[in-house]
Design a protein around this motif. Structure first.
Motif, short mmCIF file in Angstrom:
data_model
loop_
_atom_site.label_atom_id
_atom_site.label_comp_id
_atom_site.label_asym_id
_atom_site.label_seq_id
_atom_site.Cartn_x
_atom_site.Cartn_y
_atom_site.Cartn_z
N PRO A 17 -94.56 15.79 37.92
CA PRO A 17 -93.36 16.60 38.15
C PRO A 17 -93.62 18.10 38.30
N SER A 18 -94.71 18.59 37.80
CA SER A 18 -94.86 20.05 37.77
C SER A 18 -96.01 20.58 38.56
N LYS D 157 -102.74 7.69 29.53
CA LYS D 157 -103.15 8.94 28.88
C LYS D 157 -101.95 9.81 28.54
N PHE D 158 -101.01 9.83 29.45
CA PHE D 158 -99.82 10.65 29.18
C PHE D 158 -99.07 10.10 27.99
N ILE D 160 -100.25 8.41 25.45
CA ILE D 160 -100.91 8.61 24.18
C ILE D 160 -100.79 10.07 23.76
N LEU D 161 -100.90 10.97 24.73
CA LEU D 161 -100.71 12.39 24.39
C LEU D 161 -99.32 12.62 23.83
N ARG D 165 -98.27 13.83 20.01
CA ARG D 165 -97.37 14.94 19.76
C ARG D 165 -96.18 14.50 18.94
N ASP D 232 -88.64 19.05 22.72
CA ASP D 232 -88.85 17.73 23.29
C ASP D 232 -90.29 17.52 23.71
N GLU D 237 -91.26 16.46 30.12
CA GLU D 237 -91.39 15.89 31.45
C GLU D 237 -92.16 16.78 32.39
N SER D 238 -92.24 18.09 32.11
CA SER D 238 -92.99 18.91 33.05
C SER D 238 -94.48 18.87 32.76
N GLU D 239 -94.86 18.38 31.59
CA GLU D 239 -96.28 18.34 31.29
C GLU D 239 -96.81 16.90 31.29
N LEU D 240 -96.12 16.07 30.54
CA LEU D 240 -96.65 14.72 30.32
C LEU D 240 -95.86 13.68 31.10
N VAL D 241 -95.27 14.06 32.20
CA VAL D 241 -94.48 13.17 33.04
C VAL D 241 -93.26 12.66 32.28
N VAL D 356 -96.72 23.06 21.95
CA VAL D 356 -96.89 22.15 20.82
C VAL D 356 -97.41 22.88 19.58
#
Lengths: 374, 198, 156, 423
Positions: A17-18, D157-158, D160-161, D165, D232, D237-241, D356
């Motif tokens: 998305p980014s 991967k997303f 689990i990250l 968090r 959040d 959503e802008s980092e980890l989809v 984070v």
């Protein structure tokens, strides 16, 4: 860098998305910290230069719209400047004014949208972006009234602009431009002093002056690092020397400065626009040579020559390098795309920061994939 | 204000204002508080309400005819085909008779077939700029979506032909300029352009 | 901005024994002298060409290619100075200027990708716009565009 | 219409229903009724919470929000639910299918369980546990397991990250959350949610210095615990989809959303219960407030005349109605809860998210010490509870520590007029 434990390799993009399109960052993470990051691009590559070498000089204009599709007018302007240099064409005065008005409106559009996107990258739920788009829409309406298209304008031509603006256009433009500072005030109230944004953006992705110059960074990103280099001032192309405006400079070169420099540049653009809209003379919108060229593109056959024309596009130095061989098509047509070159330092800026920072650093660089991949 | 959190609160003020501005009672309230309030809703609910486009708004090209469809202005000179940057125009013609001489209708040659692939066309308007006969103009009809790539997105001559009155209706300023230009040209004999080699 | 003639004479003063030529508004150097001249342009106080704006290649089949550099100075705000290097078309190779100007990094990769010019000493010379494993260099004049018959495929 | 009818609108039918059964079965029946009511209401609350959020945020962004399905888009949640139901349910290759399917269920179950101890109105509570507050914290922390389970089982991967968090965040924010609620137990002297509400009959806890601070800390940690903007992180959503639920689709995805929204609602509801007087109306008789308010508005110079007239009339009318028929307790509760929901949405509509590490910093370096000091402040207030000294001391201690903590904690560069211009 010493790392504890295993590293995690994450591919951010090309569907993410980014990443502002189909850009990809191959990041190696230690926990959340970035150890290595390689930009991967080319997913939108369509060999713009090859296309440009196969068609007439005028035929390239609609394709330049698609380079940085946020600032079509500036892209047209850049190519027009290069062709004028190549073919020794001068522009009519009203044409120059209109081109400057369009270029500065484009700067407003671009910077507003980019600020919105940057905030979206920080995780805002679209509110700053939609405010930005709300205002941008008004300017796009102006573009539509003048050129017939909102984003793919194909309006600026060597020697001036394709058509004169319709009646009343200047008045409408003036209204919108005069309203713009109010919008900027509101925008700043929402963003500039927000503690969360400051926490996120300050001291993140600091780009030093030396690296910025050495890595050929241009545009707001360069000036945010404190280098006083604005092509509008340095080259004084078109009629920019006639207008009084200042070049805002940052002091730290972090994401916050890059955000704020854009706000300040918009205020300067408004200043230029107000002057231009006041002083614009009557007369033909395009010089006779330019008009003839637009009417019959194949009659324009510059002698064997080469030219490098550049402008201060919203994203930085947009250069067009043209080599002619006496035929109606350029022998070599090269685009020096600002966001492509600005990406050079992405890895340097991101290393040692968190994933979330990498995203906003990318956002603050302000890339458009149409231009990066060409 | 200096305390931490002031910026956050001010930001919330901006969104709340916008929230109020989208409601009539909210605007009344804001005006009651002597605040400027403009209509906050900027959405155009598309299929019900259509955006008003500028007169110059351009979409895909069409061919102009005067009076009857056989009196089209296009003489099949193929300049637009040649200059079209994405190469989306295909012209067959000019029409020839059995002896291979160009056929004429109303004193002009004409194309046998004229096709525009609108899924390739990028609405750049260069064909209009280069046309020496003002025969091709930009339409503002944009609701052409279709699930058929080849059936309905390659417009043929019949689909492209539109009367000059239509042009005058959608783009009055431009049409009157064109009409004036053509009227100035009319007394002279119409030149016949042979297809030029590139 | 310095006139080209003057520029040439100053460089020749500073770097005796380096052959320089002028051609169509640009300075012509040989590929082996490129780094010397570039270092001189960058570090000499008089020029201070600290900003490499543009780097590209022009293909002149059948025998040569030209690598073109456009330099400006952000410090002195002058420029451009165009520098040209002529290379063999068969095995084109020039020394990389990335150690001097980081800004050349992606532009050299692009030139390598699209023209096949090898920049020796580049830290990470990979394809950048085309995908890995792509054959050929699409911006060369003799590159065959695959679907030249796009028109044919249109009719179903 | 008799007066108590509104107040007992929900209780009466339940009692009637219960009384249909023989005496011996009645306790079980009443439990069944409570469970049935919650199970029926919870999805409805969630669905319309999504609608409310979409509508409100849209309005904050100059948009309409959903308008197409039904009047004002009121049927939109149904359409969404239907869409979710018929979508393909995908589990990624190599995922742990069992855990992948279990995780969203594990997330939803505690979210619904939370409603058991929620006093919706004077007699509207499913189970008046004497450890209600503790129950709330115990149950709500289960979501950490669900998040990690979902993230881990997705084999992405997303995910689990996001899961890492999420766990770090939920566990961290539990600490200031619990500590801020300690003062409520101290002052109310009970852990039962009903008892806490009744202890606020005279004064809502929010109207005291310690209550104010504790309320804000509680609300913030609650927001963080349910992963909503600006906290959040797990689903950034802008980092980890989409964070831990990147690999979810169809109904499983809907369940994640249901858990999130129900918990968000529960956090608001518990904040109301603990600090905003629960189902109690304001301690001051309402008509006094309306008269005062209308007097204030009528004399406000800043307002234009028609607004003053209309607002005064409305307020007075409301006061008259109030004297005749008091607003039922459940209405108070819902009004206050939805006001907090509005704040939640408002936050989401305004802010970007924190990073984070900054998020953790906020929990451990600011909210935790503040919550600890708040316990002291509450103790002082209790010691001198009816005199000015208690008020002053606790307020002073809190203000001072707020200031000190900010000083110690604010590394970000102050904004200076650092941007010079030349030209």
């Amino acid at each position: 860098m010493s790392t504890a434990g295993e590293l995690l390799e994450v591919s951010l993009g090309p569907q993410h998305p980014s990443t502002h399109g189909v850009f990809r960052m191959n990041a190696v993470l230690d926990g959340e910290t970035i150890v290595k990051l390689k930009p991967v691009m080319g997913y939108l590559h369509r060999n713009h230069e090859q296309i440009g070498e196969g068609i007439t000089y005028i035929g390239s204009f609609p394709f330049t719209d698609r380079l940085d599709y946020f600032s079509a007018m500036s892209n047209n302007f850049g190519l027009a400047i290069a062709i004028e240099k190549l073919g020794g064409i001068t522009a009519s005065e009203r044409g120059e004014y209109l081109r400057i008005i369009m270029a500065e409106l484009t700067r407003l559009v671009n910077h507003t949208a980019v600020t919105g996107f940057l905030l979206n990258d920080m995780g805002a739920f679209g509110t700053p972006l939609l405010y930005a788009f709300r205002e941008r829409e008004k300017i796009l309406d102006l573009f539509e009234a003048a050129s017939g298209s909102r984003m793919m304008c194909n309006y600026v031509r060597p020697g001036g602009v394709r058509q004169d603006v319709p009646e009343d256009w200047l008045k409408q433009a003036k209204e919108i431009v005069d309203h713009y500072p109010h919008f900027l005030d509101e925008f700043e109230k929402l963003l500039t002093e927000n503690e969360i944004i400051r926490q996120r953006a300050q001291n993140v992705g600091v780009l030093s002056k030396e690296l910025a110059v050495n890595a050929s960074i241009t545009g707001p990103m360069l000036r945010a690092s404190g280098v006083d280099y604005d092509i509008r001032k340095v080259d004084g192309y078109s009629l920019y020397p006639r207008f009084s405006f200042r070049v805002p400079l940052g002091s730290v070169g972090d994401v916050y400065d890059r955000y704020y420099i854009r706000i300040l540049e918009m205020r300067q653009s408004v200043k230029i626009l107000q002057q231009a809209l006041k002083d614009i003379p009557e007369g033909p919108a395009i010089s006779p040579k330019g008009a003839a060229m637009g009417k019959a593109p194949r009659t324009f056959r510059p002698a064997k020559n080469e030219a490098y024309g550049r402008i201060e596009a919203p994203k930085g130095e947009l250069g067009f390098y043209l080599v002619s061989d006496g035929s109606p098509q350029p022998y070599r047509y090269h685009v020096r795309a600002p966001s492509f070159v600005n990406l050079t330092v992405l890895e340097d800026l991101c290393i040692g920061h968190k994933v979330a920072d990498a995203i906003i650093i990318l956002g603050s660089i302000d890339i458009v994939l149409g231009e990066v991949d060409r | 204000m200096a305390f931490i959190g002031a910026g956050v609160l001010r930001g919330m003020g901006v969104t709340f204002r916008t929230f109020l501005e989208t409601y009539p009672w909210g605007r009344v309230l804001l005006r009651g508080l002597r605040q400027p309030a403009v209509e906050g809703l900027v959405t155009i609910e598309y299929p019900d309400v259509k955006q008003k486009h500028a007169e110059r708004f351009r979409y895909f090209p069409f061919l102009v005819y005067d009076g009857t469809p056989d009196n089209l202005r296009c003489v099949s000179c193929k300049i637009c085909e040649q200059e079209c940057p994405p190469q989306c125009i295909y012209i067959t013609g000019p029409a020839k008779d059995e002896q291979g001489r160009p056929q004429k209708a109303n004193g002009r040659t004409f194309p046998v077939e004229f096709k525009i692939d609108v899924s390739i066309c990028m609405s750049c308007r260069i064909c209009v700029d280069v046309c020496p006969f003002d025969a091709i103009e930009m339409d503002n009809q944009y609701e052409l979506s279709s699930s058929e790539r080849f059936g309905s997105l390659i417009l043929n001559k019949q689909e492209l032909l539109k009367p000059n009155e239509y042009f005058q209706r959608i783009k009055p300023t431009e049409a009157s300029e064109v009409d004036a230009r053509l009227a100035a040209k009319r007394p002279k004999p119409q030149p016949v352009f042979p297809p030029k080699a590139p | 901005m310095l006139p080209l003639e003057e520029l040439k004479s100053v460089i020749q003063e500073l770097l005796p024994g380096v052959p320089l030529d002028l051609e169509a508004g640009s300075l012509l150097v040989s590929s082996k002298d490129l780094i010397t001249v570039c270092r001189c342009l960058k570090n000499t106080e008089r020029f201070s060409l600290d900003y490499l704006a543009n780097l590209t290649v022009v293909d002149y089949p059948p025998e040569r290619m030209e690598v073109i550099y456009h330099f400006y100075s952000m410090l002195k705000k002058h420029g451009p100075v165009a520098l040209k290097v002529k290379v063999e078309r068969e095995k084109p190779s020039v020394p990389s200027v990335t150690p001097l100007w980081r800004g050349a990094e992606f532009q050299e990769r692009e030139a390598y990708d699209l023209f096949g010019v090898v920049f020796e000493g580049h830290p990470d010379l990979r394809r950048i716009l085309m995908w890995e494993g792509f054959k050929g260099h699409p911006m060369r004049k003799d590159y065959i565009v695959e679907d030249q018959d796009a028109v044919e495929t249109l009719s179903p | 219409m008799s007066l108590p009818s509104l107040e007992t609108l929900f209780v009466k039918p339940a009692i009637l229903l219960r009384d249909l059964f023989p005496e011996s079965a009645r306790p079980w029946v009443s439990i069944g009724i409570a469970i049935g009511a919650i199970a029926a209401v919870a999805p409805l609350i969630m669905m319309y919470l999504t609608w409310i959020e979409r509508k409100l945020i849209a309005r904050m962004q100059n948009r309409f929000g959903p308008t197409r399905v039904g009047v004002y888009g009121l049927l939109q949640p149904m359409a969404d639910g239907l869409k979710m139901l018929i979508k393909e349910d995908i589990a990624p290759q190599g995922a742990d299918r069992l855990l992948h399917a279990m995780a969203p269920i594990l997330a939803v179950a505690p979210a619904i369980l939370l409603f058991a101890v929620l006093p919706f109105g004077r007699y509207l509570i499913a189970a008046d546990l004497n450890v209600g507050l503790l129950y709330f914290f115990a149950i709500s922390s289960i979501s950490a397991y669900a998040i990690f389970m979902g993230g881990w089982a997705s084999r992405s991967k997303f995910s689990i990250l996001g899961a890492m968090r999420g766990v770090a965040q939920v566990i961290s924010y539990e600490v200031p959350g619990v500590l801020s609620a300690v003062v409520v137990i101290m002052i109310a002297g009970t852990m039962s949610t009903v008892g806490i509400v009744e202890a606020q009959a005279q004064r809502w806890f929010i109207a005291t210095p310690w209550g104010f601070v504790a309320g804000i800390i509680f609300f913030l940690s609650g927001v963080a615990e349910v992963n909503r903007t600006p906290f959040d992180m797990p689903e950034a959503e802008s980092e980890l989809v989409a964070g831990f639920h990147t690999e979810y689709s169809g109904m499983k995805f809907a369940l994640w959303y249901m858990a999130e929204f129900l918990e968000a609602f529960a956090v608001c509801a518990f904040a109301v219960t603990f600090f905003l007087g629960g189902w109690q109306g304001p301690a001051v008789p309402f008509w006094v407030l309306t008269v005062l308010g209308s007097a204030l508005i009528a004399t406000a110079r800043k307002l234009s005349l028609p607004v003053r007239v209309v607002a005064t009339a409305l307020l007075l009318a409301a006061g008259l109605v109030w004297i005749k028929e008091p607003i039922p307790s459940w209405m108070w509760f819902l009004a206050k809860t939805y006001a907090l929901v509005f704040v939640l949405v408002w936050l989401r509509g305004t802010f970007p998210r924190l990073r984070v590490d900054q998020l953790m910093g906020l929990a451990w370096k600011f909210l935790l010490p503040m919550a600890l000091i708040n316990i002291l402040a509450a103790g002082l207030w209790w010691f001198w509870r009816d005199s000015f000294i208690g008020w002053f001391l606790s307020a002073a201690i809190l203000a001072l520590s707020y200031w000190l903590l900010i000083l110690a904690n604010h590394p970000a560069r102050r904004f200076e007029a650092a941007l010079s211009s030349r030209g």
